[in-house]
Design a protein around this motif. Structure first.
Motif, short mmCIF file in Angstrom:
data_model
loop_
_atom_site.label_atom_id
_atom_site.label_comp_id
_atom_site.label_asym_id
_atom_site.label_seq_id
_atom_site.Cartn_x
_atom_site.Cartn_y
_atom_site.Cartn_z
N ASP A 55 -5.73 -1.35 -4.88
CA ASP A 55 -5.13 -1.92 -3.67
C ASP A 55 -6.05 -2.99 -3.11
N GLU A 56 -5.69 -4.22 -3.31
CA GLU A 56 -6.42 -5.38 -2.81
C GLU A 56 -7.92 -5.33 -3.10
N SER A 110 0.84 -1.20 0.00
CA SER A 110 0.00 0.00 0.00
C SER A 110 0.87 1.24 0.00
N GLU A 129 -7.10 0.83 -0.38
CA GLU A 129 -7.36 -0.41 0.32
C GLU A 129 -8.57 -0.26 1.24
MG LIG Z 1 -1.93 -2.75 2.19
#
Ligand SMILES: [Mg+2]
Ligand SMILES: Nc1ncnc2c1ncn2[C@@H]1O[C@H](COP(=O)(O)OP(=O)(O)OP(=O)(O)O)[C@@H](O)[C@H]1O
Lengths: 237, 527
Positions: free
Chosen positions: A161-162, A43, A85
């Motif tokens: 992010d994810e 991140s 995220e």
């Molecule tokens: Mg992260």
């Protein structure tokens, strides 16, 4: 020249040395993944590119321009947006308002309308929920909203992010299919994922990050076959 | 312990302690007097006259009803019996505490000991009144029975009223009134006309201009104070309510406005004797600049840090204005007197009434600016920043610029308030600008409803206007403030007149699920 070149960046949180000389490249039209364990600095890498946590050393070049010290809002204007995220949507704003926020840097009314239609086409669920506050969406819908909001800026480079975090398997499939589709329509993507199996299978190239350093890189296929990756990130069987 | 019994005990303990506390500080006597003053049923001859006892019983009964209904909040398996039991338990607990207390102080008083040596409010009269004019034993027993009965009754009442929230009933009444009015032919005609909005604005303006005419100087002065607090509230509302930056040193900008007009127009210490209007503009601009100056170093700060730093800034300005070293410049602890008032075409325009007009004009201007900002790109950026600063950056909002803008605009409004305040009073000094001003303004913004323009106006009417109406309550204003704030946070966490967005968020669980809104946009009363 690559679309994005990250040269040897070092990023700190106070005394914590989070990135130790990270270098990555993203070519126009690619999907590049960044995998790594918790706290590896994935991140942070994205936030450094976005200008939210600027690098102390190193250089970030986007389309040939140095953006290392550029402020976050100008980076968005230059064509990089991020879906952060953890499904961070504006909880009190409606879905529609969230998406409008995504187009904050744009002034072309017609273009914004087109982008909105495009986002609704990708995520029909969002259209159904247009006037519902973002905070009341389900987790998966919030993730769609976060991605849709990032798309509203019409980015050249999309940082994800994810996107699959905490989603049901079927939704994970759906999200990754969407990512591939986005890529086919011309958006370059830098993808951070815990779900290494799927991420590596849809990407062109990947990097493995460990405690702030890139320890491995290669094509998706190479990384999937790599012993260390299999042991550490694919739950070797 | 069963849940409903536990609810009863905790409410009972709370209300018992609060009642005793109120009695110890003499608030019960004051409230009784106050009520007596309103309905005129008490004489000054004897504190525990029948009228006074009636008033005390009436007021305390209200408190104990609240006790019982608080205790009887809905439990999992909600029955009338349980609700009554909760109320009964709460009443008994409160009753026992109060009875023991009443018996104790009653006995001490009967023994001829003057409790005022220890607690200034505990006069013999006050104690007699609290015992309802009875002997310690009888008084205590009566208290116990009375409080218990009221508690049980309140529990029952709370259960009965449970499915008919008062708020909805009032809402419906309001709708009905609106409907009636919109059927009056003249109003219909105005509403239909192209200039409908302008006509209504004109009517409002006319009313505002007329209001100060029949009022005495005293009430105009009060109205002016309320108006100045509306200005301050609207400014802080931008900083806290819209941009989400907790600024506790807001008074600094008020002080800068006040001192600017003071130093530029007063004969001492500088004898500049500038024109009021020019000084006014200078005051507003200087305050805005100070807002930016404070804003720059705190750009990266969030939440609590920001609150503490701004708090410090407010105090620094006050201490500077007070310091001996700067006496030659700012008048020091004694302040600045003979500040100029406005004049129009050479005619002085500085009666309390004229100032009310001026302040109303200022408020209208500020309301106009605020409402324009609210619906602009700037307003949207502030909302996004308040919601999530990082994401706001990620969508391309220049958070630094908009933070500075919020500080500058908020400060400019406060500066305007300060100029008008100092000029009206023809005086300003360090004590006009203490921390209490910041806290008052923040309170009125919270009480009225963060982020809402009518909320700020309501808040300042309530917090600055009510104490004037209840002059006798003055010493308890802080207490009332506190009690009101606490009660509000429980009953109406979104404020008296909240913005639509906040109401949506705070009462999510009470509204129908939003999906239904979508399916049935007219929101009909299908159920
Ligand atoms: Mg992260
Ligand atoms: N705001 C912060 N302040 C201090 N340290 C931080 C902050 N954010 C991240 N860190 C630290 O920096 C390191 C990298 O964090 P980062 O969030 O980039 O990890 P990540 O790879 O994204 O992990 P995850 O997969 O759990 O999201 C961690 O050691 C983390 O504790």
């Amino acid at each position: 020249m690559a679309l994005l070149e990250v040269h040897n960046i070092n990023t700190f949180y106070g005394n914590i040395h989070a990135l130790r000389g990270v270098s990555i490249e993203v070519e126009e039209g690619e999907i590049v993944t960044l995998i790594g364990g918790n706290g590896a600095g994935k991140s942070t890498t994205l936030n450094t590119i976005s200008g939210i946590t600027p690098a102390r050393e190193g250089q970030i070049i986007f389309e040939g321009q140095d953006i290392t010290e550029t402020r976050p809002h100008e980076i968005v204007e230059k064509g990089i947006t991020q879906a952060p995220e953890g499904r961070r949507v504006f909880a009190r704003l409606t879905v529609r308002e969230n998406l409008d926020m995504g187009a904050y840097t744009r002034r072309d009314r017609d273009g914004i309308k087109e982008s909105l239609d495009a986002v609704y086409e990708i995520f029909p669920r969002l259209k159904e929920r247009e006037s519902q506050p973002g905070g009341t969406l389900s987790g998966g819908e919030q993730q769609m909203l976060a991605i849709g909001r990032a798309l509203m800026a019409q980015p050249r480079l999309l940082l994800l992010d994810e996107p699959s975090m905490g989603l049901a398997p079927i939704l994970v499939q759906e999200i990754f299919a969407t990512i591939e589709r986005l890529n086919e329509t011309g958006t370059t993507i830098l993808l951070v994922e815990q779900n290494a199996q799927v991420a590596l299978s849809i990407c062109n190239r990947g990097y493995v990050l460990q405690t702030g350093e890139i320890v491995l890189s290669g094509t998706g296929g190479e990384l999937l076959a790599n012993k260390m990756v299999r042991d550490a990130y694919l739950g070797a069987s | 312990m069963k849940e409903h019994i536990r609810n009863g005990v905790s409410a009972g303990l709370t209300f018992g302690v609060v009642t005793i506390f109120f009695s110890l500080i003499g608030f019960t006597s004051t409230a009784t007097e106050l009520m007596g003053g309103f309905i005129g049923n008490t004489s000054t001859a004897r504190a525990s006259s029948p009228g006074a006892i009636f008033n005390l019983v009436f007021l305390l009964t209200l408190v104990y009803l609240w006790n019982g209904s608080m205790a009887a909040k809905p439990t999992e398996e909600d029955t009338q019996q349980k609700a009554m039991q909760s109320g009964l338990v709460a009443g008994t607990v409160t009753g026992l505490l109060v009875a023991i207390y009443a018996f104790t102080v009653g006995s001490i008083n009967a023994a001829g000991i003057d409790m005022r040596d220890y607690l200034t409010s505990m006069s013999s009269d006050a104690i007699e009144l609290f015992l309802l004019g009875l002997s310690p034993v009888v008084g205590a027993v009566v208290q116990l029975v009375w409080i218990t009965a009221v508690g049980a009754g309140a529990g029952w009442l709370a259960f009965k009223l449970r499915d008919k929230p008062l708020r909805k009933a009032i809402g419906r009444l309001w709708e009905r009134i609106k409907e009636r009015f919109s059927q009056v032919p003249l109003i219909q005609k105005i509403n239909k006309s192209k200039y409908g909005n302008f006509i209504w604005y004109g009517v409002i303006l006319l009313v505002l201009v007329l209001i100060p005419l029949p009022l005495s100087d005293y009430w105009n002065y009060t109205l002016g104070t309320i108006g100045i607090y509306v200005l301050l509230g609207l400014g802080l509302n931008i900083v806290v309510g819209m941009a989400g930056l907790l600024d506790l040193g807001y008074v600094a900008f008020f002080a800068i406005g006040a001192y600017t007009v003071a130093l530029l127009t007063a004969p001492t210490p500088h004898n500049l004797l500038w024109n009021f209007w020019i000084a006014l503009i200078c005051g507003v601009i200087l305050a805005a600049l100070a807002g930016i100056l404070l804003g720059v170093p705190v750009l990266r700060m969030r939440g609590d840090y920001l609150a503490i730093v701004t708090l410090g800034f407010g105090e620094i300005i006050r201490i500077l204005s007070k310091s001996d070293a700067l006496t030659g410049f700012s008048g020091g602890p004694r302040g600045v007197r003979d500040i100029a008032g406005p004049s129009i075409l050479g005619m002085p325009f500085n009666s309390p009434r004229a100032f009310v007009w001026l302040i109303i004009l200022g408020c209208l201007l500020v309301i106009f600016v605020t409402s324009r900002l609210q619906n602009s790109r700037v307003g949207r950026a502030w909302v996004a920043m308040r919601e999530d600063e990082t994401v706001a950056q990620a969508v391309g909002i220049n958070t630094w610029q908009y933070k500075l803008m919020a500080f500058a605009i908020g400060a400019a409004f406060a500066g305007l308030g300060g100029v008008l305040f100092a000029s009206r009073n023809m005086f300003t000094g360090p004590e006009d600008h203490n921390l209490m001003v910041s806290i008052n303004v923040l309170s009125l913004v919270i009480v009225g409803g963060m982020g809402s323009i009518p909320g700020v106006i309501t808040g300042s009417l309530v917090l600055k206007g009510l104490p004037e109406l209840l002059r006798q309550l003055e010493t308890y204003r802080m207490l009332a403030f506190g009690a009101l704030l606490v009660a509000m946070m429980i009953i109406r966490p979104e404020g008296l007149w909240p913005s639509k967005r906040r109401r949506l968020e705070m009462h999510e669980e009470e509204e129908e699920p939003p999906t239904e809104h979508l399916a049935n946009p007219s929101g009909g009363d299908a159920a």
